[in-house]
Design an enzyme around this catalytic site. Structure first.
Site, PDB file in Angstrom:
ATOM      1  N   ASP A 174     -79.153  49.478  73.861  1.00 53.10           N
ATOM      2  CA  ASP A 174     -78.127  50.155  73.091  1.00 53.10           C
ATOM      3  C   ASP A 174     -77.023  49.133  72.921  1.00 53.10           C
ATOM      4  O   ASP A 174     -76.624  48.461  73.879  1.00 53.10           O
ATOM      5  CB  ASP A 174     -77.616  51.405  73.807  1.00 53.10           C
ATOM      6  CG  ASP A 174     -76.924  52.338  72.813  1.00 53.10           C
ATOM      7  OD1 ASP A 174     -77.547  52.701  71.799  1.00 53.10           O
ATOM      8  OD2 ASP A 174     -75.750  52.679  73.033  1.00 53.10           O
ATOM      9  N   TYR A 214     -73.227  44.570  61.630  1.00 49.12           N
ATOM     10  CA  TYR A 214     -71.844  44.115  61.507  1.00 49.12           C
ATOM     11  C   TYR A 214     -71.702  42.585  61.514  1.00 49.12           C
ATOM     12  O   TYR A 214     -70.583  42.080  61.487  1.00 49.12           O
ATOM     13  CB  TYR A 214     -71.000  44.702  62.652  1.00 49.12           C
ATOM     14  CG  TYR A 214     -70.974  46.215  62.672  1.00 49.12           C
ATOM     15  CD1 TYR A 214     -70.182  46.930  61.774  1.00 49.12           C
ATOM     16  CD2 TYR A 214     -71.744  46.941  63.580  1.00 49.12           C
ATOM     17  CE1 TYR A 214     -70.154  48.315  61.786  1.00 49.12           C
ATOM     18  CE2 TYR A 214     -71.729  48.331  63.598  1.00 49.12           C
ATOM     19  CZ  TYR A 214     -70.932  49.007  62.704  1.00 49.12           C
ATOM     20  OH  TYR A 214     -70.915  50.379  62.711  1.00 49.12           O
TER      21      TYR A 214
HETATM   22  P1  ITT Z   1     -82.409  51.819  68.181  1.00 49.73           P
HETATM   23  O1  ITT Z   1     -81.458  52.832  68.757  1.00 49.73           O
HETATM   24  O2  ITT Z   1     -83.676  52.445  67.662  1.00 49.73           O
HETATM   25  O3  ITT Z   1     -82.668  50.667  69.095  1.00 49.73           O
HETATM   26  P2  ITT Z   1     -80.241  51.313  66.353  1.00 49.73           P
HETATM   27  O4  ITT Z   1     -80.032  50.384  65.199  1.00 49.73           O
HETATM   28  O5  ITT Z   1     -79.928  52.764  66.132  1.00 49.73           O
HETATM   29  O6  ITT Z   1     -81.727  51.143  66.870  1.00 49.73           O
HETATM   30  P3  ITT Z   1     -78.152  51.210  68.355  1.00 49.73           P
HETATM   31  O7  ITT Z   1     -78.122  52.692  68.548  1.00 49.73           O
HETATM   32  O8  ITT Z   1     -78.112  50.342  69.580  1.00 49.73           O
HETATM   33  O9  ITT Z   1     -79.446  50.742  67.563  1.00 49.73           O
HETATM   34  O10 ITT Z   1     -76.990  50.828  67.366  1.00 49.73           O
HETATM   35  C1  ITT Z   1     -76.585  49.539  67.287  1.00 49.73           C
HETATM   36  C2  ITT Z   1     -75.866  49.322  65.980  1.00 49.73           C
HETATM   37  O11 ITT Z   1     -74.797  48.392  66.272  1.00 49.73           O
HETATM   38  C3  ITT Z   1     -76.785  48.633  64.984  1.00 49.73           C
HETATM   39  O12 ITT Z   1     -77.432  49.526  64.126  1.00 49.73           O
HETATM   40  C4  ITT Z   1     -75.813  47.712  64.264  1.00 49.73           C
HETATM   41  O13 ITT Z   1     -75.137  48.417  63.260  1.00 49.73           O
HETATM   42  C5  ITT Z   1     -74.823  47.341  65.366  1.00 49.73           C
HETATM   43  N1  ITT Z   1     -75.272  46.107  66.067  1.00 49.73           N
HETATM   44  C6  ITT Z   1     -75.866  46.000  67.288  1.00 49.73           C
HETATM   45  N2  ITT Z   1     -76.176  44.732  67.576  1.00 49.73           N
HETATM   46  C7  ITT Z   1     -75.785  44.016  66.511  1.00 49.73           C
HETATM   47  C8  ITT Z   1     -75.859  42.653  66.186  1.00 49.73           C
HETATM   48  O14 ITT Z   1     -76.423  41.771  67.002  1.00 49.73           O
HETATM   49  N3  ITT Z   1     -75.358  42.270  65.018  1.00 49.73           N
HETATM   50  C9  ITT Z   1     -74.805  43.144  64.171  1.00 49.73           C
HETATM   51  N4  ITT Z   1     -74.714  44.453  64.369  1.00 49.73           N
HETATM   52  C10 ITT Z   1     -75.199  44.893  65.543  1.00 49.73           C
END
Ligand code: ITT
Length: 193
Positions: A69, A151
């Site tokens: 997450d 982002y």
């Molecule tokens: P899963 O829950 O299925 O793993 P998700 O995309 O919904 O996929 P998250 O709930 O962890 O994942 O949300 C993380 C969000 O934060 C992701 O969709 C991006 O918008 C942002 N994010 C996370 N890591 C990032 C990165 O390395 N670079 C840019 N944005 C990032």
């Protein structure tokens, strides 16, 4: 023993984990290989949500399961979007959300922000382990770059003069929240597998 299921619906995450773990001999599997239902991210911290995601698939596969997450926290927005990073702006695209964030920060002197990544691992015995990484930086005045995801185009890592979307994936992995958390995960994997 070296098989790892990555419990994520985000193919960019799968790609980043493959880049880091496959050169070390781990075989990465993803959710397209198993039946699963999306888990509700009801936790109040990155770690809690990572654990919920890993636990939701562990019964469907006989290998180590990891989930992460992650998200962006912005000081001037009291830490938002934080754990709500994936759904901060409802159905808006990443490009639209990034534009809204830049607009929200237009009068703020403090543009500091940080990415967090919490990785949860559930081992063959069902024990859970957590690894966390942070990347500090600031919010850009305009989006730049087309690498990475989410982002990245509006985030300038501390000490650099370009966004993380202008970095190669190797450059991003070397300093990113996910890269740092993954290196802690790797230490654990090397010692135990
Ligand atoms: P899963 O829950 O299925 O793993 P998700 O995309 O919904 O996929 P998250 O709930 O962890 O994942 O949300 C993380 C969000 O934060 C992701 O969709 C991006 O918008 C942002 N994010 C996370 N890591 C990032 C990165 O390395 N670079 C840019 N944005 C990032």
């Amino acid at each position: 023993m070296k098989d790892i299921m990555i419990a994520t619906g985000n193919l960019n995450k799968v790609k980043e984990y493959k880049e880091i773990l496959e050169p070390l001999g781990f075989v990465i599997h993803d959710l397209s290989e198993i039946n699963h239902t999306d888990v509700e991210e009801t936790g109040t911290t990155f770690s809690e949500n990572a654990l919920l995601k890993a636990e939701s698939v562990v019964k469907s596969c006989k290998m180590i399961c990891i989930a992460d997450d992650s998200g962006l926290s912005i000081t001037a927005l009291d830490g938002a979007p934080g754990i709500y990073s994936a759904r901060f702006m409802g159905d808006k695209t990443n490009t639209e959300t990034n534009a809204v964030i830049i607009e929200m920060l237009k009068d703020k002197a403090d543009r500091s922000a940080w990415f967090t990544c919490a990785i949860a691992l559930i081992d063959h015995e069902g024990e859970s382990h957590l690894f966390e990484g942070i990347m500090e930086g600031s919010i850009a005045f305009e989006p730049k770059g087309s690498n990475g995801f989410g982002y990245d185009p509006i985030f300038i890592p501390k000490g650099l003069d370009k966004t993380s979307a202008e970095l190669t994936s190797a450059e991003k992995n070397a300093i990113s929240h996910r890269g740092k958390a993954t290196r802690l995960l790797l230490e654990y994997l090397k010692e135990n597998y």
